[in-house]
Design a protein around this motif. Structure first.
Motif, short mmCIF file in Angstrom:
data_model
loop_
_atom_site.label_atom_id
_atom_site.label_comp_id
_atom_site.label_asym_id
_atom_site.label_seq_id
_atom_site.Cartn_x
_atom_site.Cartn_y
_atom_site.Cartn_z
N GLY A 130 0.21 14.02 12.24
CA GLY A 130 -0.09 12.78 12.98
C GLY A 130 -0.54 11.66 12.05
N THR A 131 -0.39 11.86 10.73
CA THR A 131 -0.84 10.86 9.76
C THR A 131 0.34 10.00 9.32
N ARG A 132 0.22 8.70 9.49
CA ARG A 132 1.31 7.77 9.21
C ARG A 132 1.34 7.41 7.72
N ILE A 133 2.53 7.48 7.12
CA ILE A 133 2.66 7.07 5.71
C ILE A 133 4.00 6.35 5.56
N SER A 134 4.04 5.27 4.77
CA SER A 134 5.31 4.56 4.56
C SER A 134 6.14 5.31 3.52
N ILE A 135 7.45 5.12 3.59
CA ILE A 135 8.34 5.76 2.62
C ILE A 135 8.00 5.27 1.20
N ARG A 136 7.56 4.01 1.09
CA ARG A 136 7.15 3.48 -0.22
C ARG A 136 5.94 4.26 -0.76
N GLU A 137 4.93 4.46 0.09
CA GLU A 137 3.75 5.24 -0.35
C GLU A 137 4.15 6.67 -0.71
N LEU A 138 5.08 7.22 0.09
CA LEU A 138 5.52 8.60 -0.18
C LEU A 138 6.17 8.67 -1.56
N ALA A 139 7.10 7.72 -1.83
CA ALA A 139 7.80 7.73 -3.12
C ALA A 139 6.81 7.56 -4.27
N GLU A 140 5.83 6.66 -4.09
CA GLU A 140 4.85 6.44 -5.16
C GLU A 140 3.97 7.68 -5.37
N THR A 141 3.65 8.37 -4.27
CA THR A 141 2.82 9.58 -4.39
C THR A 141 3.60 10.69 -5.09
N VAL A 142 4.89 10.86 -4.71
CA VAL A 142 5.71 11.89 -5.37
C VAL A 142 5.81 11.57 -6.86
N ALA A 143 6.05 10.28 -7.20
CA ALA A 143 6.16 9.89 -8.62
C ALA A 143 4.88 10.25 -9.37
N ARG A 144 3.74 9.95 -8.76
CA ARG A 144 2.45 10.23 -9.41
C ARG A 144 2.26 11.73 -9.60
N VAL A 145 2.58 12.50 -8.54
CA VAL A 145 2.33 13.95 -8.59
C VAL A 145 3.24 14.63 -9.62
N VAL A 146 4.51 14.19 -9.71
CA VAL A 146 5.42 14.86 -10.66
C VAL A 146 5.27 14.29 -12.08
N GLY A 147 4.59 13.14 -12.21
CA GLY A 147 4.42 12.54 -13.53
C GLY A 147 5.63 11.72 -13.97
N PHE A 148 6.28 11.04 -12.99
CA PHE A 148 7.36 10.11 -13.33
C PHE A 148 6.73 8.73 -13.51
N HIS A 149 6.83 8.18 -14.74
CA HIS A 149 6.12 6.93 -15.02
C HIS A 149 7.02 5.71 -15.02
N GLY A 150 8.32 5.89 -14.65
CA GLY A 150 9.24 4.75 -14.62
C GLY A 150 9.00 3.87 -13.40
N VAL A 151 9.91 2.89 -13.24
CA VAL A 151 9.78 1.92 -12.15
C VAL A 151 10.63 2.40 -10.96
#
Ligand code: NAP
Length: 314
Positions: free
Chosen positions: A239-260
């Motif tokens: 029931g927690t709302r998250i934008s696709i942008r926040e999701l992509a940024e969180t995945v990038a942070r968690v996997v350690g992708f530092h590109g744009v």
């Protein structure tokens, strides 16, 4: 309270979470966990034979043909026929075998394409689901009618739960079959490993969704098996709302992708808001509490290890 619990689809993504949860909750029960290799439920008479051979008093039915949007678009007939056949046959076989409780899962994609968020269980029959996956999602929702009909006519006790967008360890990372989170994890890890400077994401990133960790879904199943005796379905989500942008940024942070991350706004956004209403779940004293970032960390750690060992579905 149950002596023998049969789990179909036990070798799949959710089976890997639900079987251990059942084992913990019902340590004295004999747990019979089967995949397609042990019993192909599409074969005529297979469900009846499985129930006669195993004689369970409860069935947790997870077997299904499931896949991502692209595979659904290419093979709607397979998704329709296989899910309708597997469900109808297994449910009827469980009834005939005198099973005390039958529990199964359907997906949030069975809700109407025009459902209004937060999507409550009462919206299920208010319209046609998204066309791309209608073969799957219409076949799956028929079991709601089967659950109601057998309860009314025969007093047969069955429960249908509706997990939302599930993610976690043991998911399918094959890009033609994967849901959004495993697909993003795989793409961002591969971009990281190649040392890419950027990655292209589709749309504006503004649509919102809610996601639920598979371990949280699994943790609710023993409770429903023991305590819930109704054909009224229940959404199982955070029931927690998250934008696709926040999701992509969180995945990038968690996997350690530092590109744009570059957003290709010429690509469609899809439905802007799709959130599941979890009021009914909470009224039963249940919730899916794992924060997205924590669930993603577990999923990424599992994926990296399983990729290394060659045990992940790629
Ligand atoms: N994943 C999600 O996001 C999600 C969300 C909501 C609801 N659900 C529902 O949850 C259930 C489990 O999904 P999942 O993600 O764990 O799916 P999955 O990973 O694709 O696993 C499917 C399971 O079904 C078995 N199976 C497939 N065809 C079969 C057949 N003809 N006869 C017998 N078994 C067969 C597979 O066996 P093999 O491994 O041997 O092929 C596997 O154990 C499904 O009902 C699905 O609709 C899933």
């Amino acid at each position: 309270m149950y002596q023998r619990i049969l789990v179909t689809g036990a070798t799949g993504f959710l089976g890997h979470h639900i079987v251990p949860a059942l084992r913990r909750a019902f340590p004295a029960a004999d747990l019979i966990a089967v995949g397609r290799r042990q019993c192909d439920l599409l074969q005529p008479g297979a469900a009846d034979r499985l129930l006669a051979d195993t004689r369970p008093d409860a069935v947790v039915h997870l077997a299904a043909r499931s896949g991502g949007i692209e595979d659904n678009r290419l093979r709607p007939a397979d998704y329709f026929y296989e899910n309708l056949t597997i469900n109808t046959a297994t449910f009827h076989a469980a009834f005939r075998a005198g099973v005390r409780k039958f529990l199964t899962l359907m997906g949030g994609c069975s809700y109407p394409a025009k459902a209004v968020s937060p999507i409550g269980e009462d919206q299920m029959w208010n319209g046609f689901p998204q066309m791309e996956s209608a073969g799957y999602s219409v076949a799956k929702k028929v079991i709601l009618v089967q659950s109601w009909a057998y309860r009314v006519q025969h007093g047969f006790n069955s429960v249908v739960l509706i997990p939302g967008n599930v993610y976690g360890e043991y998911d399918n990372f094959n890009l033609t079959q994967a849901h959004v989170i495993p697909a993003l994890i795989r793409k961002y890890i591969e971009a990281r490993d190649r040392g890419d400077a950027d990655i292209v994401a589709w749309g504006t990133g503004r649509p919102t969704r809610d996601f639920v960790y598979a371990g949280d879904v699994a943790a609710t199943i023993p409770w429903f098996l023991a305590n819930y005796d109704s054909s009224e379905p229940v959404n199982i989500s955070s029931g927690t709302r998250i934008s696709i942008r926040e999701l992509a940024e969180t995945v990038a942070r968690v996997v350690g992708f530092h590109g744009v991350i570059r957003w290709d706004t010429s690509k469609p956004d899809g439905q802007m808001d799709k959130i599941f209403d979890v009021t009914r779940l909470r009224s039963l004293g249940l919730s899916c509490p794992t924060p997205l970032e924590e669930g993603l960390r577990r999923t990424v750690a599992w994926f990296e290890q399983a990729r290394h060992e060659g045990t992940v579905r790629l």
